[in-house]
Design an enzyme around this catalytic site. Sequence first.
Site, PDB file in Angstrom:
ATOM      1  N   ARG A   4       0.872  -1.255   0.009  1.00  0.00           N
ATOM      2  CA  ARG A   4       0.250  -0.134   0.031  1.00  0.00           C
ATOM      3  C   ARG A   4       1.079   1.297   0.064  1.00  0.00           C
ATOM      4  NH1 ARG A   4      -5.108   1.516   3.750  1.00  0.00           N
ATOM      5  NH2 ARG A   4      -6.114   0.107   2.076  1.00  0.00           N
TER       6      ARG A   4
ATOM      7  N   HIS B 137      -7.380   0.792  -6.214  1.00  0.00           N
ATOM      8  CA  HIS B 137      -7.693  -0.068  -4.966  1.00  0.00           C
ATOM      9  C   HIS B 137      -8.436  -1.489  -5.503  1.00  0.00           C
ATOM     10  CE1 HIS B 137      -7.902  -1.165  -1.211  1.00  0.00           C
ATOM     11  NE2 HIS B 137      -8.581  -0.501  -0.469  1.00  0.00           N
TER      12      HIS B 137
ATOM     13  N   GLN C 261      -9.953  -3.989  -2.822  1.00  0.00           N
ATOM     14  CA  GLN C 261     -11.635  -3.557  -2.427  1.00  0.00           C
ATOM     15  C   GLN C 261     -12.504  -3.688  -3.356  1.00  0.00           C
ATOM     16  OE1 GLN C 261     -12.320  -1.818   0.636  1.00  0.00           O
ATOM     17  NE2 GLN C 261     -14.453  -2.194   0.013  1.00  0.00           N
TER      18      GLN C 261
ATOM     19  N   ASP D 220     -17.135   7.474  -1.121  1.00  0.00           N
ATOM     20  CA  ASP D 220     -15.698   7.380  -0.379  1.00  0.00           C
ATOM     21  C   ASP D 220     -15.462   8.724   0.103  1.00  0.00           C
ATOM     22  OD1 ASP D 220     -13.122   6.388   0.647  1.00  0.00           O
ATOM     23  OD2 ASP D 220     -12.392   6.802  -1.505  1.00  0.00           O
TER      24      ASP D 220
ATOM     25  N   CYS E  97     -16.325   1.891   1.162  1.00  0.00           N
ATOM     26  CA  CYS E  97     -15.155   0.947   1.309  1.00  0.00           C
ATOM     27  C   CYS E  97     -14.655   1.155   2.623  1.00  0.00           C
ATOM     28  CB  CYS E  97     -13.978   1.450   0.368  1.00  0.00           C
ATOM     29  SG  CYS E  97     -13.674   3.218   0.422  1.00  0.00           S
TER      30      CYS E  97
HETATM   31  N1  NVA Z   1      -9.839   6.835  -1.040  1.00  0.00           N
HETATM   32  C1  NVA Z   1      -9.477   6.548   0.200  1.00  0.00           C
HETATM   33  C2  NVA Z   1      -9.807   5.030   0.208  1.00  0.00           C
HETATM   34  C3  NVA Z   1      -9.419   4.352   1.594  1.00  0.00           C
HETATM   35  C4  NVA Z   1      -9.662   2.901   1.467  1.00  0.00           C
HETATM   36  C5  NVA Z   1      -7.899   6.652   0.522  1.00  0.00           C
HETATM   37  O1  NVA Z   1      -7.159   6.536  -0.496  1.00  0.00           O
HETATM   38  O2  NVA Z   1      -7.700   7.257   1.349  1.00  0.00           O
HETATM   39  N1   CP Z   2     -11.052  -0.105   2.699  1.00  0.00           N
HETATM   40  C1   CP Z   2      -9.770  -0.167   3.048  1.00  0.00           C
HETATM   41  O1   CP Z   2      -8.953  -0.541   2.369  1.00  0.00           O
HETATM   42  O2   CP Z   2      -9.642   0.080   4.417  1.00  0.00           O
HETATM   43  P1   CP Z   2      -8.408   0.341   5.097  1.00  0.00           P
HETATM   44  O3   CP Z   2      -7.692   1.605   4.707  1.00  0.00           O
HETATM   45  O4   CP Z   2      -8.522   0.324   6.713  1.00  0.00           O
HETATM   46  O5   CP Z   2      -7.460  -0.902   4.666  1.00  0.00           O
END
Ligand code: NVA
Ligand code: CP
Length: 301
Positions: free
Chosen positions: A101, A128, A131, A218, A258
């Site tokens: 990540r 992602h 997800q 989101d 998500c």
């Molecule tokens: N768009 C959000 C998704 C988190 C799972 C982020 O990148 O923070």
């Molecule tokens: N939805 C998701 O990826 O959650 P986290 O950021 O907690 O991993």
Amino acid sequence: MHLLKLMDLSSKQINEILNLADQLKFEKKNGIEHHLLKGKTLGMIFSKSSTRTRVSFEVGMYDLGGSALFLSSRDLQIGRGEPVQDTARVLSRYLDGIMIRTFAQQEVEDLAKYGSIPIINGLTDYCHPCQVLADLMTIREYKGGFAGNKLCYIGDGNNMTNSLIVGGIKTGMEVSVACPKGYEPDEKLMQWASANGKFTCTDDVLKAAEGADVLYTDVWASMGQEAEAEERKKIFKNYQINANVMSVANEKAMVLHCLPAHREEEITAEVFEAHANEIFDEAENRLHAQKAVLVKCLGNS
Ligand code: NVA
Ligand code: CP
């Protein structure tokens, strides 16, 4: 096999992953062991926070008879400037796969290019995919299939939107997106979606939500955009799933998120709680979908 982005998977491969995820979910619920990755080790590199991704991958590897290592980029030498090319080659000598990540999609692509083990994208600024596989699994559970369903995303045209567009179109759903001007999803992906299915992007929330079978949102400010959070609250204030939006959607519409969610920002607490079953089934399905991805990427078949 790598999972760098959903676009790399065919519709057939997506369906195979979803079928395997369903099977693994059934087996887990019925106490049937499935040590399909016995003795294998997954490295999990995190440059951003995580609850679901970290825990589902770690528990997933354990369920599959393997193990997982949490590697914070703050502690790895990569956080002090060791090149990804070298990190990839070193970790390939110890591990059977890496889930990462991070911010730049290029870093994930480079790990795959220079390493010799499967790489799984656990979220970048661009997409992602893990997800969305869990999201598709949940939609299929609730709707019985994909054909004839309209998936509507409301909010920032971010990593989630990019993957939802690809996942929605590849499974044959109609996809509509509502976001403010200047915050649209990736231009190339939108062109691809228009050429390969039924896709619209508008700044009109009610138009996008009309007749929708699945509503998705989101956060307005993603990880890495904390400095823009206050400005974004103003820009996105009308891009919310609320009772008004629900009133134009299909009366049996499901709502997904998500997570993490910001109540009264991208979704009202009322709508969130009314659809909590779907949203937390979706969160649970991260585990089952992740395990299917792990078996496909790290397994021997
Ligand atoms: N768009 C959000 C998704 C988190 C799972 C982020 O990148 O923070
Ligand atoms: N939805 C998701 O990826 O959650 P986290 O950021 O907690 O991993």
